[in-house]
Design a protein around this motif. Structure first.
Motif: not given
Length: 458
Positions: A416-421
């Motif tokens: 997901a978008l913004n799932s690799h924080n």
């Protein structure tokens, strides 16, 4: 030009999660921008251009022969036969890994297709979805796909790219490199008089690319390019790899002359036993190469810098703002051993943070605040971890340069978008809240970045 609302979206009949996610993302933003829904169908139906073909399909121009397991983060987008193809160049693993953790990420080999969808929505639809909390989306019922539009992110394309302008003074920063899914930092500066300055370098596989950029900016002058000043920040492979590779290979080394190499590398025990992060023997070999750079480049002067030092080349100056102290070694990781420089070029100041993080952040805030002021900031540690928002506030820059891969900038894990924080989400928000306009934010995820000095700030 093809109106987007005249298209339909096509996915494979056995489309993977990420291919379906890419198609849904495009559909959503087409609806937002044009106010119209466009149909999504599978490739069981015969071609009916114009189509937006997403991922692996049976359509005639599908680049199936280019896909491999090694190209999971590469992507291509191109028009052919009246349709637009958007696809990643990866493949799923041949065998499902054993189920030995409940937290393994999705790996269908198709995350590159998602990245192609992101790029299409940003560049063609004009939606800055990463900043949707701050910037409204456009409304344009007539938005169209330009004829012949192509937008690739492939390793071959990146490592062939050289500046298209060589008239100084220039700042040329490297974007994504030989490790396309991760970050690197390296820059080459050309002065008004044609002298060259290098900052860091990139990874081992970036050595040839760096040399090609240096040779292009040397621009036909007699003899080997001369690096008047080479500044180094800290001992991580995305900064030292190409330096170590060039120095240790005679056929690469003989293509350059280096007059001065500057660093503040700490003793080996910091990296092997004191630091919170323990580095590999490869890094320790690089440490030896750089602390003895004059063994590899005849006539090179090696300088261990101190805070307050000033270096000047043909009207461009660098002040050492911060150096690491081994007294704080147990608190620091290697990123926090970064040297921080402030460059002044053609009357404009740039704060070059390297990969500085929390220890460096506190030390910077302890300085006189006028020492931190700059017009342009190189975002610390590719936007990950990073110095504090207070440091950016004190710098007060009106423009920002990100050395960051597409994967990290979009914080994309493959799920997901913004799932690799890694902190990039937070850094993007900080820059908006501190007033840096998106048109003055330069993200080097898929290209080298070239700007005249002084940089134009809108």
């Amino acid at each position: 030009m093809t109106r987007i609302d005249s298209c339909r979206i096509v996915i494979g009949s056995a489309a993977s999660y990420n291919e379906r996610r890419a198609a849904a993302f495009i559909s959503k933003y087409v609806r937002i921008v044009t106010g119209k829904n466009i149909e999504t169908v599978t490739d069981d139906l015969p071609p009916c251009p114009p189509e937006i073909i997403v991922g692996r399909t049976s359509r005639p121009a599908d680049p199936s022969e280019e896909r491999s397991r090694d190209r999971v983060w590469e992507r291509v987008s191109f028009t052919e036969g009246g349709s637009l193809y958007l696809t990643g160049l990866g493949l799923p693993p041949e065998e499902e890994p054993p189920y030995n953790t409940a937290y393994r990420l999705i790996d269908d080999g198709c995350v590159g297709t998602v990245m192609a969808a992101y790029s299409f929505v940003e560049k063609v639809l004009g939606c800055d979805f990463l900043n949707e909390a701050y910037i409204p989306f456009p409304f344009d019922p007539d938005v169209s796909i330009p004829d012949g539009w192509r937008d690739d992110l492939t390793l071959d394309r990146i490592l062939d790219e050289v500046p298209d302008d060589t008239e100084g003074p220039l700042f040329c920063a490297l974007g994504a490199g030989s490790d396309i899914m991760n970050n690197r930092l390296g820059s080459v500066i050309k002065t008004r008089g044609g002298k060259l300055i290098v900052i860091d370098a990139g990874r081992t596989g970036d050595a040839e690319h760096l040399l090609k950029i240096i040779e292009k900016l040397w621009d036909g002058k007699d003899g080997r390019p001369v690096i008047s000043l080479w500044l180094f920040s800290h001992l991580h492979t995305d900064h030292y790899g190409a330096i170590s590779e060039i120095a240790s290979r005679p056929e690469l080394r003989e293509r350059l002359r280096v007059e001065r190499f500057c660093h503040r590398l700490l003793p080996a025990e910091f990296y092997t036993s004191i630091s919170r992060e323990k580095l590999s023997p490869h890094a320790i070999r690089a440490l030896d190469i750089m602390t003895h750079f004059d063994r590899y480049f005849d006539g090179c002067r090696v300088t261990q810098v101190s805070r307050g030092d000033l270096f000047e080349v043909d009207g461009i100056s660098f002040e050492v703002i911060r150096t690491p102290d081994i007294v704080k070694g147990a608190l620091m990781n290697t990123n926090d051993s970064s040297v921080v420089y402030r460059m002044t070029a053609e009357g404009q100041t740039w704060m070059l943070l390297g990969d500085a993080e929390w220890v460096a952040s506190g030390e910077l805030l302890a300085l006189s605040r006028d020492r931190l002021k700059a017009d342009v900031v190189q975002v610390g540690h590719h936007g990950c971890g990073n110095v504090s928002k207070e440091v950016y506030r004190e710098i007060g820059a009106r423009a920002a340069v990100w050395h960051v891969s597409e994967r990290f900038f979009h914080s994309e894990s493959g799920e997901a978008l913004n799932s690799h924080n890694t902190g990039v989400i937070r850094t993007r928000a900080w820059l908006r809240e501190l007033g840096i306009r998106t048109e003055n934010e330069y993200v080097l995820s898929d290209h080298i970045f070239l700007t005249k000095l002084p940089m134009e700030i809108k």
